[in-house]
Motif scaffolding. Structure first.
Motif, PDB file in Angstrom:
ATOM      1  N   VAL A  81       0.026   3.899   1.160  1.00 34.69           N
ATOM      2  CA  VAL A  81      -0.187   4.993   2.396  1.00 34.69           C
ATOM      3  C   VAL A  81       0.579   4.210   3.590  1.00 34.69           C
ATOM      4  O   VAL A  81       1.362   4.802   4.009  1.00 34.69           O
ATOM      5  CB  VAL A  81      -1.441   5.191   2.713  1.00 34.69           C
ATOM      6  CG1 VAL A  81      -1.793   5.925   4.024  1.00 34.69           C
ATOM      7  CG2 VAL A  81      -2.311   5.792   1.587  1.00 34.69           C
ATOM      8  N   CYS A  82       0.197   2.856   3.676  1.00 36.82           N
ATOM      9  CA  CYS A  82       0.775   2.048   4.922  1.00 36.82           C
ATOM     10  C   CYS A  82       1.831   0.964   4.731  1.00 36.82           C
ATOM     11  O   CYS A  82       2.198   0.761   5.699  1.00 36.82           O
ATOM     12  CB  CYS A  82      -0.522   1.885   5.814  1.00 36.82           C
ATOM     13  SG  CYS A  82      -1.055   0.161   5.070  1.00 36.82           S
ATOM     14  N   CYS A 118       0.730  -1.313   0.022  1.00 35.86           N
ATOM     15  CA  CYS A 118      -0.170  -0.134   0.100  1.00 35.86           C
ATOM     16  C   CYS A 118       0.669   1.461  -0.002  1.00 35.86           C
ATOM     17  O   CYS A 118       1.752   1.463   0.920  1.00 35.86           O
ATOM     18  CB  CYS A 118      -0.918  -0.022   1.299  1.00 35.86           C
ATOM     19  SG  CYS A 118      -1.956   1.473   1.417  1.00 35.86           S
ATOM     20  N   CYS A 163      -6.859   1.652   3.713  1.00 35.43           N
ATOM     21  CA  CYS A 163      -6.602   2.991   3.637  1.00 35.43           C
ATOM     22  C   CYS A 163      -7.406   3.893   2.620  1.00 35.43           C
ATOM     23  O   CYS A 163      -7.176   5.097   2.412  1.00 35.43           O
ATOM     24  CB  CYS A 163      -5.426   3.077   3.285  1.00 35.43           C
ATOM     25  SG  CYS A 163      -3.815   2.564   4.488  1.00 35.43           S
ATOM     26  N   CYS A 166      -4.518  -0.155   0.008  1.00 34.00           N
ATOM     27  CA  CYS A 166      -5.142  -1.097   0.682  1.00 34.00           C
ATOM     28  C   CYS A 166      -6.565  -0.811   0.947  1.00 34.00           C
ATOM     29  O   CYS A 166      -6.730   0.503   1.270  1.00 34.00           O
ATOM     30  CB  CYS A 166      -4.331  -1.808   1.609  1.00 34.00           C
ATOM     31  SG  CYS A 166      -4.309  -0.776   3.370  1.00 34.00           S
TER      32      CYS A 166
HETATM   33 ZN    ZN Z   1      -3.005   0.730   3.492  1.00 30.79          ZN
END
Ligand code: ZN
Length: 274
Positions: free
Chosen positions: A93-94, A91, A133, A130
């Motif tokens: 973001v994370c 992902c 997110c 994901c």
């Molecule tokens: Zn994520």
């Protein structure tokens, strides 16, 4: 400790700063040069202190640090983190896995439709997002919340690279002089020669078997109530340009704009693609 790290990696509005983003303290300067490859009988671009991890797919890649120091940059990406996200479907973001357990497909979030090749194959220079997110991504970007397309993808293939091109100058070892900034080079026999002269900054993937997800999965989220800290400050568009921040060779990561068409220069950065 985890909570502290989490707090400093949020913006003033309380949103997480995506793992894909570059921080000014991660910009590194490494001298480039051309070396001779006896097996191929040809020159190739290298760092003056090369490491095996600098190469992938016969191409030298831009280095960045990994400590998230300095200020974060919305419009630039950390190249090594992005390569890993694209290769392993993590992902943006994370950095969590975007592969669904039930069917092994990967979730991807786009503004509108991804660009396509002449034969209609969707391609992207953005890592996946994901499901956890997606609501936060939608909430941070008005453009995305209005025109989001959430899909799953069966497989990906390396398709192209956004790269700077260098030429050898006089001297030994031959110094490297940058001659083209962020051009799009599709992989293939007809472009393999040029990869010797390229510094990769952002990978592109071709996406196989793209299927839309139900719109109901596109929920927005409100931000976490966090204070901005000295670490988590944002370097905005009025800050020094990427060139000023980075120095001579290669610069920062590419701009991060998923609507970027795969031709021409890559530095017009219309904003983060989420
Ligand atoms: Zn994520």
């Amino acid at each position: 400790m985890t909570a502290l790290i989490d707090a400093v990696h949020r913006t003033r509005g309380g949103w997480r700063i995506p793992d894909q983003n570059l921080w000014t303290g991660e910009v590194e300067e490494h001298a480039l040069a051309f070396a001779f490859d006896p097996a191929a009988g040809a020159l190739f671009l290298t760092y003056e202190n090369p490491r095996p991890a600098d190469w992938e797919r016969g191409l030298l890649w831009l280095r960045h640090g990994q400590d998230r120091s300095g200020a974060y940059k919305w419009r630039a990406i950390n190249t090594p983190r992005t390569r890993r996200m694209m290769n392993e479907h993590l992902c943006m973001v994370c950095s969590g896995s975007c592969r669904q357990k039930k069917d092994g497909r990967t979730t991807w979030l786009f503004v509108d439709d991804p660009p396509t090749t002449p034969d209609g194959t969707p391609i992207t220079n953005l890592p996946p997002t994901c499901p956890d997110c997606v609501p936060e991504s939608l909430a941070t970007c008005p453009r995305l919340s209005e025109r989001a397309r959430l899909v799953t993808v069966a497989k990906t293939r390396p398709f192209a690279v956004t790269a700077d091109l260098y030429e050898p100058a006089e001297g030994f070892p031959a110094p490297a002089v940058k001659v083209r900034h962020e051009i799009h080079i599709p992989y293939g026999p007809e472009t393999a020669y040029w990869l010797r002269f390229a510094l990769g900054k952002q990978p592109w993937l071709a996406l196989d078997d793209v299927r839309d997800q139900p719109k109901g999965r596109l929920r927005r989220q409100t931000p976490a109530p966090r204070e901005e800290t000295a670490v988590g400050r944002h370097e905005d568009a009025n800050s020094p340009t990427e060139k000023e921040v980075t120095g001579k060779e290669g610069g920062t990561g590419s701009t991060n704009d998923q609507q970027q068409k795969p031709q021409g220069d890559h530095a017009d950065g219309k904003g983060k693609g989420k």
